[in-house]
Scaffold this active site. Structure first.
Site, mmCIF file in Angstrom:
data_model
loop_
_atom_site.group_PDB
_atom_site.id
_atom_site.type_symbol
_atom_site.label_atom_id
_atom_site.label_comp_id
_atom_site.label_asym_id
_atom_site.label_seq_id
_atom_site.Cartn_x
_atom_site.Cartn_y
_atom_site.Cartn_z
ATOM 1 N N ASP A 165 47.607 41.257 34.293
ATOM 2 C CA ASP A 165 48.177 41.226 35.317
ATOM 3 C C ASP A 165 47.669 40.757 36.755
ATOM 4 O O ASP A 165 48.118 39.387 36.226
ATOM 5 C CB ASP A 165 46.576 42.115 35.638
ATOM 6 C CG ASP A 165 46.310 43.294 36.712
ATOM 7 O OD1 ASP A 165 47.403 42.996 37.856
ATOM 8 O OD2 ASP A 165 45.494 44.040 37.436
HETATM 9 C C1 BGC Z 1 46.680 45.019 40.473
HETATM 10 C C2 BGC Z 1 47.412 46.192 39.009
HETATM 11 C C3 BGC Z 1 49.653 46.331 40.186
HETATM 12 C C4 BGC Z 1 49.268 44.642 40.150
HETATM 13 C C5 BGC Z 1 51.242 44.574 41.190
HETATM 14 C C6 BGC Z 1 47.285 43.738 40.419
HETATM 15 O O1 BGC Z 1 46.676 43.881 41.216
HETATM 16 O O2 BGC Z 1 45.262 46.026 38.960
HETATM 17 O O3 BGC Z 1 47.097 47.505 38.561
HETATM 18 O O4 BGC Z 1 49.946 46.937 38.991
HETATM 19 O O5 BGC Z 1 48.238 43.984 41.034
HETATM 20 O O6 BGC Z 1 50.386 44.862 42.327
#
Ligand code: BGC
Length: 759
Positions: free
Chosen positions: A234
């Site tokens: 993530d």
């Molecule tokens: C989120 C993810 C997301 C990623 C990219 C993170 O803060 O938890 O779900 O895909 O950012 O935007």
């Protein structure tokens, strides 16, 4: 660049260590790194999950800056309620096509974390409190997207069930709870749909960051489930990059600015990290990128208008009619008052990384053009208030109409990625408005726009409630279709609506203490808890009404006895007993009647959504295998079925069971016996083999204590046979033997235990 696997290996052999380490992290927020001298291009990934949020390279990732114009489909909270695999597959295919058009290799989603508490800020993106439903819907979503040769990234692996302290908190759960509740959505998706990528979560699991968790990312995900793609972090979930490579984290996102690439190089040079592991991560990333590049079709058309209509169609199939005393569907010739700002400006998506820049939206008010609909604002979302004048206007509109429809729900600030809710209430202004309107017009309907359950203190005062969830950019169109009967509601709750927050099983522990979030309710999440406790709920899991009625009959099990190696076929007849065509969700629940481990009363193990014309009947068939009856046995480190009787219940919700049967399942697995001198009599007697060995001791005990024919009269007067047995059941073997008058010498005990343990 068109290469096969062996040429990818060949390519890797030509790379410098620096180039390889570089490939293990992003170029920027959204791209993998290129290696130009070897002709390796960079590819793009984008959010997800319910629309394409393609952003410019240099912008933030939380939706603060605009992304391209796209189509916002209903969010996970809604789509799960469709209980419709095919429908979600269609949504996935349309998302995949938009990615092809926009040259995006992977769309980040679906987001499948279990709804442990209604408070989780991201519940609107997540699917369900039930792992079976979440897994089935996730697999359908993934298969849909990937049918277009675009990858998915199922997220957030794993146990990311709160936003509070999401980057540091440790989700502490026992293995059985993880295996039965928090893992299966991922497991099913991997086994049924093989997502191209998996996104590991921010949090720790039992103390170890998901991004550094070898057990999670390699042993469970790859070795056990057979995952073949690459694991990405993530955004910002990496703490120790070298530990991550060792654990099986292939791609760090976004870019670490070279800092972590350097750490990888240094660790290899210092002999602390095996270079083969770096090669392996690079190979996995390049293999997936290659798969996309080989099949890239930027000429794919993206018909946004068609997707807008698809989004409306999906939203129709997701809405859950929670209550209806007959006021719905509305008649098109009737005067109807739409009340509440959400009628004009619907809340149809949540905040954070999933936020879509919609090319258009349709409100209910727009969709109702041509009908006899009036409008009163009722409350101000921005001010979080309903002034006296607003309420008076709403009451007047309600009085002048045959039916008043209040559009209520949660404002953006109430639920979002990044933080959790602190309560389960609607804004006070909206509750006040609903009460006032309901007092003014007995035919009051409430339409709800929210990503997670809310309390409904006015439930007995309104005639109908339609849960529209966060239904995507065309939600207004879908709402009007459902309200006026052009579509028959057929969504069912993928989560329980408790009466109040305090009823939720995680209530005492949710959020945790500091960075420690203990999952003390164990496997008793959602209806697994409410059913065990026989608690009243506002609306149970699986609940959903229709404008017609259904009945299920003729439950038929293929066998009355099976082993855990067999499958059981369950057939049931579903009939539309009303006068409109409609869809019903036939739900199958399994329960272990008696078990030595703590188990829920019932667990969803099958569902089918079918359409029936008035009076029509259809047979629905389910096939249950070992897993439907099993629990996770921590000693075996495997799924295990305890021999005995299981209930098979088929119904229209977890609390509306139409038909019920029983099957006996015989285990083929012999559990190792661990009898010691401290094993209690009850456990030994429950084991038929051991019982035979122990019977003579039991007889000896009877002799001493009388009851059933013993020769000590005094003893038999004082202790009946039943009482004697009841007292004795908790006695350890060492005690029983001496009570029974047998000299419990060490050698004799030892031999007996040897005998018992080798049975
Ligand atoms: C989120 C993810 C997301 C990623 C990219 C993170 O803060 O938890 O779900 O895909 O950012 O935007």
């Amino acid at each position: 660049m068109k290469r096969n696997m062996s040429s990818i290996k060949e390519l890797i052999s030509q790379m410098t260590l620096e180039e390889k380490a570089g490939l293990c992290s992003g170029l920027d927020f959204w791209h993998t790194k290129p290696v130009e001298r070897l002709g390796i291009p960079s590819v793009m990934v984008s959010d997800g999950p319910h629309g394409l949020r393609k952003q410019d390279d240099k912008v933030d990732h939380l939706g603060i800056n605009d992304s391209i114009k796209a189509v916002c489909m209903p969010a996970g909270c809604a789509t799960a309620a469709s209980f419709d695999r095919e429908l979600i597959g269609r949504m996935g295919a349309s998302l995949g096509a938009s990615c092809q058009h926009e040259k995006v290799s992977v769309i980040l989603g679906p987001a499948v974390n279990i709804k442990r508490s209604p408070l989780c800020g991201r519940n609107f993106e997540y699917l369900s409190e039930d792992p079976y439903l979440a897994g089935e819907m996730a697999a359908a979503h993934i298969n849909g997207v990937q049918s277009q040769n675009v990858g998915t990234s199922i997220k957030h692996f794993a146990a990311n069930n709160q936003e509070h302290r999401r980057m540091s908190s440790s989700s502490n759960a026992d293995e059985r709870t993880l295996r039965e509740i928090y893992f299966p959505a991922f497991e099913t998706a991997v086994k049924k749909a093989q997502p191209w990528t998996v996104m590991c979560s921010y949090n720790r699991i039992n103390g170890t960051y998901a991004s550094e968790n070898h057990w999670l990312l390699t042993e469970v995900l790859r070795d056990e489930w057979g995952f073949k793609g690459y694991v990405m972090s993530d955004w910002g979930a990496v703490s120790g990059r070298v530990e991550g490579i060792e654990a099986g984290l292939d791609l760090e996102m976004p870019s670490s600015g070279g800092v972590n690439d350097k750490k990888i190089v240094e660790a290899v040079r210092a002999g602390k990290l095996d270079e083969a592991l770096v090669d392996q991560a690079v190979e996995r990333i390049l293999t997936i990128n290659e798969r996309y590049l080989k099949n890239a079709k930027p000429e794919t058309e993206w018909d946004k208008e068609a997707d807008h209509l698809l989004s409306a169609k999906i939203a129709e199939e997701c809405m859950v009619l929670l209550k209806n005393d007959g006021v719905l569907p509305l008649a098109k010739e009737d005067a109807v008052a739409f009340i509440g700002e959400f009628a004009e400006k619907p809340r149809f998506q949540g905040g954070g990384s999933s936020h879509i820049n919609c090319f258009k939206t349709t409100s209910a008010l727009e969709a109702a053009q041509g009908l006899k609909v009036t409008y009163a604002q009722g409350y101000s979302v921005e001010q979080d208030d309903a002034t006296d004048a607003m309420i008076a206007e709403a009451v007047a509109a309600a009085k002048a109409a045959k039916v008043a429809v209040v559009f209520a729900g949660l404002p953006d600030s109430y639920e979002s990625e990044g933080y959790d809710r602190t309560h389960m209430a609607l804004p006070a202004s909206q509750n006040k408005l609903i009460e006032a309107v309901a007092a003014a017009n007995p035919n009051t309907v409430v339409v709800l726009h929210n990503g997670s359950p809310v309390e409904m203190p006015w439930i007995d005062k309104v005639s109908a409630v339609l849960e529209a969830y966060l239904g995507g950019q065309a939600v207004g169109l879908a709402t009007v279709h459902v309200l006026f009967g052009d579509a028959n509601p057929c969504g069912h709750l993928a989560e329980t609506f408790p009466l109040k927050l305090e009823d939720n099983p995680s209530y005492l522990f949710y959020g945790g203490e500091g960075d420690t979030a203990d999952y003390r309710e164990g496997v008793f999440v959602g209806y697994r808890y409410y059913d065990k406790k026989k608690m009243d709920v506002l609306f149970p899991f699986g609940h959903g009404l229709s404008y017609t009625t259904f009945a299920y009959s003729n439950l038929c099990l293929s066998k009355s006895e099976i082993t855990d190696q067999d499958t059981l076929t369950v057939t049931v007849t579903a009939t539309n007993t009303g006068s409109r065509a409609g869809k019903t969700v036939v739900q199958l629940y399994v329960g272990d009647k008696e078990s030595t481990v703590l188990r829920p009363v019932r667990e969803l193990k099958g569902f089918e959504k079918i359409e029936l014309q008035p009076g029509e009947s259809k047979d629905v068939t389910f096939t249950l295998d070992k897993r439907a009856f099993a629990y996770w046995n921590t000693e075996l480190k495997d799924w295990h079925v305890e021999s005995g009787e299981f209930t098979i219940e088929v119904g229209q919700s977890s609390r509306a069971i139409d038909v019920c049967g029983t099957v006996t399942v015989q285990s083929t697995v012999k559990l190792k016996k661990h009898y010691t001198k401290d094993s209690i009599f009850m456990d030994i007697m429950a084991d038929p083999d051991a019982q035979k060995v122990i019977q003579p001791i039991l007889d000896g005990f009877r002799q001493v204590f009388g009851g059933g024919g013993g020769d000590s009269e005094a003893a038999s007067e004082a202790v009946s046979d039943e009482m004697g047995m009841a007292m004795m059941q908790y006695m350890p073997l060492r005690g029983v033997m001496s009570f029974a008058g047998q000299e419990a010498d060490a050698e004799m005990l030892e031999n007996m235990l040897k005998g018992l343990n080798s049975l």
